[in-house]
Each structure stands twice: as C-alpha cells, then as structure tokens.
Design a protein around this motif. Structure first.
Motif, mmCIF file in Angstrom:
data_model
loop_
_atom_site.group_PDB
_atom_site.id
_atom_site.type_symbol
_atom_site.label_atom_id
_atom_site.label_comp_id
_atom_site.label_asym_id
_atom_site.label_seq_id
_atom_site.Cartn_x
_atom_site.Cartn_y
_atom_site.Cartn_z
ATOM 1 N N ILE A 259 10.936 0.650 29.790
ATOM 2 C CA ILE A 259 10.564 -0.430 28.608
ATOM 3 C C ILE A 259 11.885 -0.808 27.788
ATOM 4 N N ALA A 260 12.338 0.265 27.436
ATOM 5 C CA ALA A 260 13.679 -0.208 26.445
ATOM 6 C C ALA A 260 14.596 -0.859 27.194
ATOM 7 N N ALA A 261 15.061 -0.193 28.702
ATOM 8 C CA ALA A 261 15.983 -0.537 29.405
ATOM 9 C C ALA A 261 15.824 -2.181 29.785
ATOM 10 N N TYR A 262 14.362 -2.524 30.002
ATOM 11 C CA TYR A 262 13.938 -3.917 30.321
ATOM 12 C C TYR A 262 14.074 -4.746 29.032
ATOM 13 N N GLU A 263 14.052 -4.328 27.782
ATOM 14 C CA GLU A 263 14.045 -5.298 26.500
ATOM 15 C C GLU A 263 15.257 -5.374 26.229
ATOM 16 N N GLN A 264 16.272 -4.450 26.513
ATOM 17 C CA GLN A 264 17.341 -4.692 26.165
ATOM 18 C C GLN A 264 18.188 -5.558 27.004
ATOM 19 N N ALA A 265 17.662 -5.469 28.502
ATOM 20 C CA ALA A 265 18.456 -6.520 29.310
ATOM 21 C C ALA A 265 18.063 -7.905 28.923
ATOM 22 N N LEU A 266 16.643 -7.967 28.427
ATOM 23 C CA LEU A 266 16.403 -9.601 28.143
ATOM 24 C C LEU A 266 17.318 -9.903 26.732
ATOM 25 N N THR A 267 17.600 -9.116 25.991
ATOM 26 C CA THR A 267 18.421 -9.332 24.875
ATOM 27 C C THR A 267 20.025 -9.947 25.475
ATOM 28 N N ARG A 268 20.308 -9.148 26.473
ATOM 29 C CA ARG A 268 21.694 -9.501 26.959
ATOM 30 C C ARG A 268 21.571 -10.834 27.819
ATOM 31 N N ARG A 269 20.431 -11.168 28.328
ATOM 32 C CA ARG A 269 20.245 -12.224 28.890
ATOM 33 C C ARG A 269 20.044 -13.448 28.095
ATOM 34 N N ARG A 270 19.801 -13.238 26.802
ATOM 35 C CA ARG A 270 19.585 -14.435 25.583
ATOM 36 C C ARG A 270 18.274 -14.744 25.844
ATOM 37 N N GLN A 271 17.202 -13.822 26.162
ATOM 38 C CA GLN A 271 15.850 -14.182 26.392
ATOM 39 C C GLN A 271 15.287 -13.522 25.218
ATOM 40 N N THR A 272 14.836 -14.307 24.018
ATOM 41 C CA THR A 272 14.190 -14.012 22.999
ATOM 42 C C THR A 272 12.716 -13.417 23.121
ATOM 43 N N GLN A 273 12.294 -12.173 22.850
ATOM 44 C CA GLN A 273 11.167 -11.636 23.180
ATOM 45 C C GLN A 273 10.228 -11.759 21.776
ATOM 46 N N TYR A 274 9.117 -12.383 22.132
ATOM 47 C CA TYR A 274 7.870 -12.423 21.316
ATOM 48 C C TYR A 274 6.822 -11.759 21.641
ATOM 49 N N THR A 275 6.506 -10.845 20.916
ATOM 50 C CA THR A 275 5.295 -9.972 21.250
ATOM 51 C C THR A 275 4.184 -9.783 20.169
ATOM 52 N N VAL A 276 2.786 -9.963 20.663
ATOM 53 C CA VAL A 276 1.500 -9.520 19.792
ATOM 54 C C VAL A 276 1.054 -8.409 20.428
ATOM 55 N N VAL A 277 0.864 -7.541 19.507
ATOM 56 C CA VAL A 277 -0.075 -6.223 19.924
ATOM 57 C C VAL A 277 -1.296 -6.319 19.077
ATOM 58 N N ALA A 278 -2.273 -5.842 19.924
ATOM 59 C CA ALA A 278 -3.604 -5.650 19.246
ATOM 60 C C ALA A 278 -4.109 -4.062 19.177
ATOM 61 N N ARG A 279 -4.283 -3.764 17.925
ATOM 62 C CA ARG A 279 -4.487 -2.198 17.689
ATOM 63 C C ARG A 279 -5.851 -2.194 17.022
ATOM 64 N N HIS A 280 -6.739 -1.113 17.397
ATOM 65 C CA HIS A 280 -7.939 -0.855 17.008
ATOM 66 C C HIS A 280 -7.848 -0.288 15.492
ATOM 67 N N ARG A 281 -8.542 -1.009 14.570
ATOM 68 C CA ARG A 281 -8.586 -0.545 13.208
ATOM 69 C C ARG A 281 -8.911 0.794 12.665
ATOM 70 N N GLY A 282 -10.054 1.304 13.522
ATOM 71 C CA GLY A 282 -10.573 2.459 13.225
ATOM 72 C C GLY A 282 -9.650 3.777 13.717
ATOM 73 N N THR A 283 -9.032 3.440 14.819
ATOM 74 C CA THR A 283 -8.365 4.547 15.419
ATOM 75 C C THR A 283 -6.875 4.443 15.603
ATOM 76 N N GLY A 284 -6.511 3.323 15.528
ATOM 77 C CA GLY A 284 -4.947 3.084 15.708
ATOM 78 C C GLY A 284 -4.408 2.836 16.997
ATOM 79 N N GLU A 285 -5.468 2.633 17.990
ATOM 80 C CA GLU A 285 -5.242 2.862 19.259
ATOM 81 C C GLU A 285 -4.767 1.455 19.741
ATOM 82 N N PRO A 286 -3.731 1.279 20.767
ATOM 83 C CA PRO A 286 -3.155 0.151 21.177
ATOM 84 C C PRO A 286 -4.287 -0.518 22.353
#
Length: 373
Positions: A259-286
């Motif tokens: 995952i880290a290698a892919y996202e770093q490659a996006l940066t080098r390619r000048r692809q700006t990554q926008y991410t929205v993550v949902a987490r469960h409030r009670g457990t913190g689970e992704p």
C-alpha cells in the motif's frame, strides 16, 4: 452490500512497474523482445509499403517527446470513446514510475520512417497473476489492418514464457474484432461512468441525510496524500475488502508495504490522493473506504480508485455516504475538478445502482480479452 460492494481500480493502474522494483533493463522480457524484434524485423519490413521498423525500448529510456507521441497516438485511436485522455507527462510517469509493483515491462515502438504508427507495452507481474502477460497498445487509424498490431503482439509474446495473455478493448473500436481474429476471447466488461460535479444537484442533500441516518454509528475521516504509517494497517483491511468484487480475478493481498509503495508512486506521478475512511464509533474498526486521484497535469477529471465496504459493516449505506462525502469535498476543495470517472464491472449491480443514483452516466465500455498459449 453483498458480494458486489467493491469497485476496482481503473485498468492499467496496477499493471505498470515502478522503476525501483521492476526487473533490470536486461530482464528476460525486455531482452527477449529486443532479440525477437531484431531477428524478425531488422531489416525485414512488416508493411508491404516498406519503411516499417519496431524497436524495443526500456521504459526508463523514454523521454517527454516520445511520451507526447504515445499520448497523441492513443487519443487518435480513441476518437468517439468519451473517456479522459492521458497527457504526455502523465503517460510518461505512468510508464516510468508505475504503481510500485514488482513487475517487468517492455515498450515497443513501431515507426514508418520517423512517424510513430503504433506502440505496445507488456507487463509481467511478479506478485500475483504470475501466469499472465498484460498487454496494452494501439495502432494509428490509417495503419490499422496492415499487420502492425499483429507484429507488435508477436514481438511481445515471443519474449515471455507466460501462458495467459490479458488485454482490453474499447467498445466501438477496431481493437475488439482484431483481438478476436488473433484468437482472444472476450471475458468480462466494465462500464465507465462520469459524474458532472457542476451539474444541478440531483438530490445529494437528501441522500446525505438518508445515509447519515443509516450510518449513525460511524464516523468519516478525510485524508489528502499517502496514508500515515500509523494508519496503514487499517488500509490492509479496507483494500482487501475489494476481493469480493465481481471482476476479481484472483485474491489480491495488500500488506502495508504494498500500500505504501503504491501511494508513494501516485505522489511521484503527481496524482493527488483523496481518501475518505469510515470507522465504527464503538469499536474503531475500519468499515469502508473511498479513494480518488486527481491528475495534476489535467485536474479537470478525478479518477475513482477503490470504493469498498467491509462485509461485517454492510447494510448501513456506507458506500453511498462515502461517495457523497467525496463529492462534497471535491466540490469545495478542488473547484477545477468538474467530473469524476469510475469503472464498474457490468455485473456489479449494487455499486452501479449507487453510482447512477448519484447522477453518474455511462460514457464508455471496455472488455477484458484473454488468450491461452
């Protein structure tokens, strides 16, 4: 959301190598392709009019002028296919930097005198799909039907021991009948849909209230750029949730280093990554993920990467909520982004329904073709 919750990356994102992780310039694939094109096409021509030559090129030797030629030729082949076009700089970085995967790649250029009339690239993944050679290419419209595409295919396949060939063709283009004539069989089809962010609101506000109510037990977290190291482990869960999407070919594991290698490659390619993550409030689970990339060389269109919801958290409108939050974010933070393109397998009925409810309209179709050797 059942087994159709996932939405896979746009084709091509995964199947290009990182210059730091692919094989060396003298790798078997590149060396064999060069040897084959030299043996078969030098000085022999592949066009009865003469003057045709195919050269194998190490991707690291490509320059911007050549990339501009490749991008222009690709655009000429996609007239009538309403999808965002590569710019030369974006295509160059896509080929040279890739997606951080350990893969071997070669690029072939077909020229008549000094004019580029065709090009192709072949990639051998070394993590998954280790039986497969992924192919991509195009031929100038005025040179189609003259043996250029077949010669490129023959030169690429001569340089590999992989037994399964995989490629794609756009609906309405000559690539589809050509692949059939070359012994390829159509597999699954994906539709490209586009959302016009400048269009009148099709009801996003009421949809957001509905999704917020259904997902009351969840919180959303926004992030620009690569995932912080502390959050990479939850991304493993979210990225691997995509594996039950209808177009999954084989299980794709996403350890943190991948995952880290892919996202770093996006940066080098000048692809700006926008991410929205949902987490469960009670457990913190992704629980869910939506991610898009904005190509800073042409930021008018954002490209959907993954949208996924973990099976244990489905049934709470999280897919709808994540996409609505991304729409609101882009409209506020990136007003120059006027559209979002996304791909769905034609059998991914749940995600198609979500996308169409949001106002996305189908603009093109692309089919995977395979051939066994």
């Amino acid at each position: 959301m059942g087994s159709s919750s996932g939405q896979r990356w746009a084709p091509g994102c995964r199947h290009v190598p990182n210059s730091a992780t692919r094989g060396p310039a003298g790798s078997d694939l590149a060396a064999a392709a060069k040897e084959e094109e030299a043996r078969a096409h030098d000085p022999t021509t592949i066009d009865e009019d003469g003057g045709m030559r195919i050269d194998a090129v190490d991707p690291r030797d490509l320059d911007l002028d050549t990339a501009d030629e490749l991008a222009e030729l690709r655009r000429s082949c996609l007239v009538g296919v309403d999808v965002a076009a590569y710019t030369g700089p974006a295509l160059l970085l896509d080929i040279v930097e890739g997606s951080g995967e350990p893969e071997d790649q070669v690029v072939l250029l077909a020229r008549e005198d000094d004019r580029l009339v065709g090009w192709a690239r072949a990639t051998e993944p070394r993590r998954e799909y280790t039986d497969s050679l992924f192919l991509q290419g195009c031929v100038a419209p005025d040179h189609q039907g003259r043996g250029v595409g077949r010669a490129l295919l023959d030169a690429l396949t001569a340089g590999t021991t992989r037994t399964r060939l995989r490629t794609r063709a756009w609906e309405g283009t000559p690539g589809r009948p050509a692949l059939t004539a070359w012994g390829f069989t159509a597999s699954h089809t994906s539709a490209v849909r586009r959302l016009d962010l400048d269009a009148p609101d099709p009801g996003w506000s009421s949809m957001r209230r509905e999704a917020d109510a259904a997902a009351d037990g969840y919180e959303l977290v926004r992030r620009v750029g690569p995932t912080p190291e502390a959050d990479l482990q939850e991304m493993v869960v979210l990225r691997e949730a995509i594996n039950d999407a209808p177009d999954a070919l084989e299980f794709e594991s996403y350890p943190t280093d991948r995952i880290a290698a892919y996202e770093q490659a996006l940066t080098r390619r000048r692809q700006t990554q926008y991410t929205v993550v949902a987490r469960h409030r009670g457990t913190g689970e992704p629980a869910g993920l939506s991610m898009v990339c904005v190509d800073e060389f042409d930021p008018s269109t954002a490209h959907q990467e993954d949208t996924s919801v973990v099976r244990a958290h489905r049934g709470h409108r999280l897919g709808l909520l994540l996409k609505l939050d991304m729409i609101a974010w882009l409209r506020h933070e990136r007003p120059e982004v006027t559209g979002v393109e996304t791909w769905n397998d034609s059998t991914n009925h749940h995600m198609i329904a979500v996308n169409e409810r949001l106002g996305m309209r189908e603009v093109a179709r692309s089919t995977v073709f395979k051939r066994e050797r």
